[in-house]
Design a protein around this motif. Structure first.
Motif, mmCIF file in Angstrom:
data_model
loop_
_atom_site.group_PDB
_atom_site.id
_atom_site.type_symbol
_atom_site.label_atom_id
_atom_site.label_comp_id
_atom_site.label_asym_id
_atom_site.label_seq_id
_atom_site.Cartn_x
_atom_site.Cartn_y
_atom_site.Cartn_z
ATOM 1 N N LYS A 7 0.839 -1.210 0.000
ATOM 2 C CA LYS A 7 0.000 0.000 0.000
ATOM 3 C C LYS A 7 0.869 1.254 0.000
ATOM 4 O O LYS A 7 0.575 2.222 -0.706
ATOM 5 C CB LYS A 7 -0.945 -0.010 1.201
ATOM 6 N N ARG A 8 1.936 1.238 0.771
ATOM 7 C CA ARG A 8 2.874 2.364 0.801
ATOM 8 C C ARG A 8 3.509 2.550 -0.584
ATOM 9 O O ARG A 8 3.651 3.675 -1.080
ATOM 10 C CB ARG A 8 3.939 2.123 1.866
ATOM 11 N N TYR A 9 3.891 1.441 -1.208
ATOM 12 C CA TYR A 9 4.477 1.484 -2.547
ATOM 13 C C TYR A 9 3.504 2.115 -3.543
ATOM 14 O O TYR A 9 3.880 2.998 -4.320
ATOM 15 C CB TYR A 9 4.871 0.074 -2.995
ATOM 16 N N LEU A 10 2.234 1.670 -3.511
ATOM 17 C CA LEU A 10 1.243 2.206 -4.440
ATOM 18 C C LEU A 10 1.048 3.710 -4.271
ATOM 19 O O LEU A 10 0.853 4.423 -5.267
ATOM 20 C CB LEU A 10 -0.102 1.496 -4.281
ATOM 21 N N ARG A 11 1.084 4.190 -3.033
ATOM 22 C CA ARG A 11 0.896 5.634 -2.791
ATOM 23 C C ARG A 11 1.964 6.462 -3.508
ATOM 24 O O ARG A 11 1.707 7.602 -3.892
ATOM 25 C CB ARG A 11 0.905 5.935 -1.298
ATOM 26 N N LEU A 12 3.151 5.902 -3.692
ATOM 27 C CA LEU A 12 4.222 6.594 -4.408
ATOM 28 C C LEU A 12 4.222 6.275 -5.900
ATOM 29 O O LEU A 12 4.369 7.157 -6.737
ATOM 30 C CB LEU A 12 5.583 6.210 -3.822
ATOM 31 N N ALA A 13 4.084 5.002 -6.214
ATOM 32 C CA ALA A 13 4.272 4.536 -7.591
ATOM 33 C C ALA A 13 3.167 4.982 -8.540
ATOM 34 O O ALA A 13 3.448 5.365 -9.682
ATOM 35 C CB ALA A 13 4.397 3.017 -7.615
ATOM 36 N N VAL A 14 1.919 4.913 -8.105
ATOM 37 C CA VAL A 14 0.818 5.233 -9.012
ATOM 38 C C VAL A 14 0.881 6.693 -9.470
ATOM 39 O O VAL A 14 0.804 6.950 -10.680
ATOM 40 C CB VAL A 14 -0.545 4.855 -8.388
ATOM 41 N N PRO A 15 1.034 7.671 -8.562
ATOM 42 C CA PRO A 15 1.163 9.051 -9.061
ATOM 43 C C PRO A 15 2.387 9.271 -9.942
ATOM 44 O O PRO A 15 2.334 10.031 -10.913
ATOM 45 C CB PRO A 15 1.260 9.884 -7.775
ATOM 46 N N GLU A 16 3.507 8.593 -9.631
ATOM 47 C CA GLU A 16 4.692 8.705 -10.481
ATOM 48 C C GLU A 16 4.406 8.171 -11.874
ATOM 49 O O GLU A 16 4.818 8.752 -12.877
ATOM 50 C CB GLU A 16 5.870 7.946 -9.871
ATOM 51 N N TYR A 17 3.708 7.040 -11.917
ATOM 52 C CA TYR A 17 3.348 6.436 -13.199
ATOM 53 C C TYR A 17 2.427 7.365 -13.982
ATOM 54 O O TYR A 17 2.573 7.527 -15.194
ATOM 55 C CB TYR A 17 2.699 5.082 -12.941
ATOM 56 N N ALA A 18 1.489 8.001 -13.280
ATOM 57 C CA ALA A 18 0.581 8.952 -13.920
ATOM 58 C C ALA A 18 1.367 10.117 -14.526
ATOM 59 O O ALA A 18 1.113 10.515 -15.675
ATOM 60 C CB ALA A 18 -0.445 9.457 -12.907
ATOM 61 N N ARG A 19 2.330 10.653 -13.762
ATOM 62 C CA ARG A 19 3.152 11.749 -14.292
ATOM 63 C C ARG A 19 3.947 11.302 -15.524
ATOM 64 O O ARG A 19 4.142 12.062 -16.466
ATOM 65 C CB ARG A 19 4.087 12.281 -13.208
ATOM 66 N N GLY A 20 4.389 10.043 -15.528
ATOM 67 C CA GLY A 20 5.091 9.512 -16.702
ATOM 68 C C GLY A 20 4.196 9.472 -17.926
ATOM 69 O O GLY A 20 4.642 9.778 -19.040
ATOM 70 N N HIS A 21 2.940 9.106 -17.742
ATOM 71 C CA HIS A 21 1.984 9.128 -18.853
ATOM 72 C C HIS A 21 1.827 10.546 -19.408
ATOM 73 O O HIS A 21 1.774 10.743 -20.621
ATOM 74 C CB HIS A 21 0.614 8.616 -18.406
#
Length: 132
Positions: A7-21
């Protein structure tokens, strides 16, 4: 990786992935976060228990402090066993110490063990690296 670490990983990774898109220009900024959440949900519908996906926390041996993570899957592709790394992270303060190389070496051992556990046997090894 525990469910809490995931859950901690997702809180960081998902927004980063969104910014990459957004940087790649493949989605409007207002839709990027929803797209990233949907893609993670599709890839990992059961979180850390998603079959075929392996998520590990990288921790220091001397104190068990989490310093990074590694997410990969193992599949047969075109008649060959392949590991695909989805994400690999190390804290900035831990980079340059050889810990990334150690984590990838452990991945190699884990991948081989998973295949052997599934009944595969070692017959030969081929190594490739695409440079460009």
């Amino acid at each position: 990786m525990t469910t809490t670490e995931f859950k901690r990983y997702l809180r960081l990774a998902v927004p980063e992935y969104a910014r990459g898109h957004v940087r790649a220009g493949d989605v409007e900024p207002k839709k990027a976060l929803a797209k990233a959440k949907a893609e993670y949900a599709e890839l990992l519908p059961k979180g850390v228990a998603t079959p075929g996906h392996h998520l590990y926390t990288i921790a220091l041996a001397e104190n068990d402090k989490a310093i990074g993570m590694l997410w990969f899957d193992l599949k047969q592709r075109h008649g060959k066993r392949k590991a695909f790394i989805f994400d690999f992270r190390l804290e900035k303060a831990q980079r340059g110490k050889g810990l990334g190389r150690q984590a990838l070496a452990a991945l190699d051992v884990a991948a081989r063990a998973l295949y052997e556990k599934s009944g595969f046997r070692y017959s030969s090894m081929h190594m490739t690296k695409d440079l460009y």
